[in-house]
Design a protein around this motif. Structure first.
Motif, mmCIF file in Angstrom:
data_model
loop_
_atom_site.group_PDB
_atom_site.id
_atom_site.type_symbol
_atom_site.label_atom_id
_atom_site.label_comp_id
_atom_site.label_asym_id
_atom_site.label_seq_id
_atom_site.Cartn_x
_atom_site.Cartn_y
_atom_site.Cartn_z
ATOM 1 N N VAL A 110 0.856 -1.187 0.000
ATOM 2 C CA VAL A 110 0.000 0.000 0.000
ATOM 3 C C VAL A 110 0.890 1.235 0.000
ATOM 4 O O VAL A 110 1.820 1.345 0.803
ATOM 5 N N VAL A 111 0.632 2.153 -0.940
ATOM 6 C CA VAL A 111 1.336 3.427 -0.993
ATOM 7 C C VAL A 111 0.330 4.523 -0.684
ATOM 8 O O VAL A 111 -0.693 4.654 -1.373
ATOM 9 N N ALA A 140 -0.727 14.056 2.531
ATOM 10 C CA ALA A 140 0.178 15.037 3.137
ATOM 11 C C ALA A 140 -0.485 15.655 4.362
ATOM 12 O O ALA A 140 0.004 15.518 5.483
ATOM 13 N N GLU A 141 -1.617 16.313 4.148
ATOM 14 C CA GLU A 141 -2.346 16.904 5.271
ATOM 15 C C GLU A 141 -3.514 16.026 5.707
ATOM 16 O O GLU A 141 -4.005 16.145 6.828
ATOM 17 N N GLU A 142 -3.965 15.117 4.818
ATOM 18 C CA GLU A 142 -5.148 14.323 5.100
ATOM 19 C C GLU A 142 -4.809 13.116 5.967
ATOM 20 O O GLU A 142 -3.655 12.742 6.128
ATOM 21 N N VAL A 143 -5.869 12.493 6.510
ATOM 22 C CA VAL A 143 -5.709 11.246 7.252
ATOM 23 C C VAL A 143 -5.704 10.100 6.250
ATOM 24 O O VAL A 143 -6.616 9.970 5.431
ATOM 25 N N CYS A 144 -4.690 9.262 6.298
ATOM 26 C CA CYS A 144 -4.546 8.195 5.317
ATOM 27 C C CYS A 144 -5.422 6.998 5.683
ATOM 28 O O CYS A 144 -5.598 6.685 6.865
ATOM 29 N N PRO A 145 -5.942 6.284 4.670
ATOM 30 C CA PRO A 145 -6.714 5.064 4.947
ATOM 31 C C PRO A 145 -5.805 3.960 5.456
ATOM 32 O O PRO A 145 -4.593 3.991 5.267
ATOM 33 N N LEU A 203 4.170 2.029 2.280
ATOM 34 C CA LEU A 203 5.056 3.130 1.949
ATOM 35 C C LEU A 203 4.253 4.420 2.038
ATOM 36 O O LEU A 203 3.107 4.467 1.581
ATOM 37 N N HIS A 204 4.864 5.452 2.613
ATOM 38 C CA HIS A 204 4.165 6.733 2.730
ATOM 39 C C HIS A 204 4.937 7.789 1.953
ATOM 40 O O HIS A 204 6.096 8.078 2.256
ATOM 41 N N TRP A 205 4.300 8.333 0.925
ATOM 42 C CA TRP A 205 4.877 9.399 0.115
ATOM 43 C C TRP A 205 4.022 10.646 0.306
ATOM 44 O O TRP A 205 3.017 10.833 -0.397
#
Length: 242
Positions: free
Chosen positions: A32-33, A37-42, A51-53
């Protein structure tokens, strides 16, 4: 802008759309990528790797030209990251390393020796007017400082990364792994006696930097040192490539 196939991967995404994670079956996902940036990630609990980009959302206020520029920037950032990711997927196993060493050139050997003695919390094992060698067995580290004194040094001692492996068989195994991977073989596996006796293999990375894969000789192997100290090549037929 109109949707069109993305030629990088050959996958047509023209019919793709944004959707909620609730519409996705997570059982078939192994990577999962997230681009938040500002939002809450699922969250995908079943994913084995994440991975967080953090790329800023380009869909923000501004003129159409501003929006286009933001989308192009986001596109380029994602593209460059995917190009790196593509090379990491299905990566074969490399050599099994037991220790590492590296060397750098310095302007003032006394100043640098003092600094690295402080940094590594140890005195150098040995030093001359031209180099100093630091050993940290607990870190599996061999680190060499080379004085930038204007004198020519053998290219093997300059700016290279050393990877220590278990024995001669491990050096040969690294050679076959490197060939299978498609790495550049600078020098095939061999046993050298002059200087520090080693089993060694030299590779080059894509930018031409040297990598030495080496193994220390055993006492039994050292006792077999030839009188002429001739290099022994470990893979038949590779002598011409040395």
């Amino acid at each position: 802008m109109p949707s069109r196939p993305w030629p990088i991967s050959g996958i047509d995404i023209s019919q793709h759309r944004s959707k909620s994670v609730d519409e996705i079956d997570p059982t078939g996902i192994d990577l999962v990528v997230t681009l938040c940036a500002e939002e809450v990630c699922p969250v995908f609990p079943e994913a084995t790797r994440r991975l967080h980009w953090p790329i800023p959302d380009p869909a923000s206020a501004g003129t159409p030209d501003d929006a286009r520029a933001r989308f192009q920037t986001a596109r380029d950032q994602i593209k460059s990251r995917i190009e790196i990711l593509g090379g990491l997927l299905h990566l074969p196993e490399g050599p099994v390393a037991e220790e590492f060493h590296s060397s750098i050139r310095v302007k003032s050997l006394p100043d640098s020796v003092r600094f690295y003695a402080w940094l590594f919390d140890t005195w150098p094992k040995e030093w001359t007017p031209r180099y100093a060698t630091f050993i940290r067995p607990d870190l599996n580290l061999n680190f060499v400082l080379l004085a930038s004194d204007g004198n020519e040094l053998h290219h093997d001692t300059l700016y290279h990364l050393g990877i220590g492996v278990a024995d001669q068989a491990a050096v040969m195994d690294a050679y076959y792994r490197a060939r299978s991977f498609g790495a550049h073989i600078e020098r095939p596996p061999r046993t050298t006696w002059k200087g520090t006796p080693l089993h060694e293999l030299w590779l080059k990375d894509p930018d031409g930097n040297l990598i030495e894969v080496y193994a220390w000789l055993t006492e039994a192997e050292l006792s077999m040192k030839p009188a002429d100290e001739a290099t022994a090549f470990l893979v038949p037929g590779t002598e011409a490539r040395a």
